[in-house]
Every structure is written in structure tokens, then in C-alpha cells.
Motif scaffolding. Structure first.
Motif, mmCIF file in Angstrom:
data_model
loop_
_atom_site.group_PDB
_atom_site.id
_atom_site.type_symbol
_atom_site.label_atom_id
_atom_site.label_comp_id
_atom_site.label_asym_id
_atom_site.label_seq_id
_atom_site.Cartn_x
_atom_site.Cartn_y
_atom_site.Cartn_z
ATOM 1 N N THR A 80 29.252 47.087 43.361
ATOM 2 C CA THR A 80 29.965 46.363 44.362
ATOM 3 C C THR A 80 30.013 44.901 44.417
ATOM 4 O OG1 THR A 80 27.909 46.462 45.908
ATOM 5 C CG2 THR A 80 29.536 48.511 46.089
ATOM 6 N N TRP A 81 31.141 44.277 44.812
ATOM 7 C CA TRP A 81 31.191 42.715 44.648
ATOM 8 C C TRP A 81 31.580 42.179 46.207
ATOM 9 C CZ3 TRP A 81 30.038 38.336 42.308
ATOM 10 C CH2 TRP A 81 30.999 37.244 42.526
ATOM 11 N N THR A 82 31.070 41.217 46.706
ATOM 12 C CA THR A 82 31.409 40.529 47.639
ATOM 13 C C THR A 82 31.525 39.130 47.268
ATOM 14 O OG1 THR A 82 30.244 42.152 49.087
ATOM 15 C CG2 THR A 82 30.908 40.204 50.042
ATOM 16 N N ALA A 83 32.805 38.478 47.648
ATOM 17 C CA ALA A 83 32.810 37.104 47.564
ATOM 18 C C ALA A 83 33.590 36.572 48.992
ATOM 19 C CB ALA A 83 33.670 36.803 46.562
ATOM 20 N N ALA A 84 32.817 35.969 49.978
ATOM 21 C CA ALA A 84 33.268 35.973 51.219
ATOM 22 C C ALA A 84 34.424 35.018 50.894
ATOM 23 C CB ALA A 84 32.375 35.274 52.130
ATOM 24 N N PRO A 85 35.441 34.755 52.026
ATOM 25 C CA PRO A 85 35.335 35.751 53.151
ATOM 26 C C PRO A 85 36.015 37.017 53.090
ATOM 27 C CG PRO A 85 37.615 34.202 52.946
ATOM 28 C CD PRO A 85 36.543 34.044 51.698
ATOM 29 N N ARG A 86 36.243 37.464 51.494
ATOM 30 C CA ARG A 86 36.647 38.892 51.171
ATOM 31 C C ARG A 86 35.644 40.025 51.624
ATOM 32 N NH1 ARG A 86 39.584 38.889 45.588
ATOM 33 N NH2 ARG A 86 38.743 36.778 45.189
#
Length: 100
Positions: A80-86
Motif C-alpha cells: 500500500t502506498w500513501t503520498a498525502a494529500p492523496r
């Protein structure tokens, strides 16, 4: 005299250190992003589609690499990948390209 004998052995041990990158994996994410990840001794080096590289240190809570608003959680070949603001996106592993 002993130091002279041990010095070549110590130098040989330094020369045989492991490479900095242990694994190279590729992930295809559900939002269309492709990530190339080098799992290294100092964390995960994530190469983004624009060829910029993020170095995410491994966090104490298991297989989690994070820095600032970015987080990568590999699990069972996927991630899983999180790159705010996404929001968090699921990424399918495309296989380990090389491992030691």
C-alpha cells in the motif's frame, strides 16, 4: 607484529561488505502510479514516475517505511502506498527484479 598480520584480514573484511541495495521491486498501483523500490539497509528508496527518489526509513512497527506524508507498506508481494494529500492506494507487486 600481530597488527601487521591482522591488518590484511581486517581490510579484506571491509571490502566484502554487502551492497547497499538488497532488493529491487516494482509495484503497479491502482491510481496508475508505478513505483520502483530498492529495499536497502537504510530503508526503502522509492523511485516515482518522474524519476525522483524518496528515501523512507523503516519504522519500528514492522514492515512500514515512512517519511513525512509518504508511507509504503509491503506485504506478501504487494504494497500500500500513501503520498498525502492523496488517499492510500493498493499496489500490485510486479515481482522482485533482483535480490541478494
Amino acid at each position: 607484529m600481530r597488527l601487521v598480520v591482522l591488518l590484511p584480514i581486517l581490510l579484506a573484511a571491509c571490502a566484502s561488505s554487502p551492497p547497499p541495495y538488497l532488493d529491487l521491486a516494482s509495484y503497479a498501483c491502482s491510481d496508475g502510479t508505478t513505483l520502483r523500490v530498492h529495499y536497502a539497509t537504510d530503508g526503502a528508496h522509492v523511485t516515482l514516475p518522474d524519476d525522483s527518489v524518496l528515501i523512507l526509513p523503516q519504522q519500528p512497527s514492522g514492515m512500514r517505511f515512512a517519511a513525512g506524508p509518504c508511507e509504503l507498506r509491503p506485504r506478501d508481494g504487494d504494497a500500500t502506498w500513501t503520498a498525502a494529500p492523496r488517499a492510500l492506494v493498493a499496489c500490485r507487486g510486479e515481482g522482485t527484479l533482483w535480490s541478494r
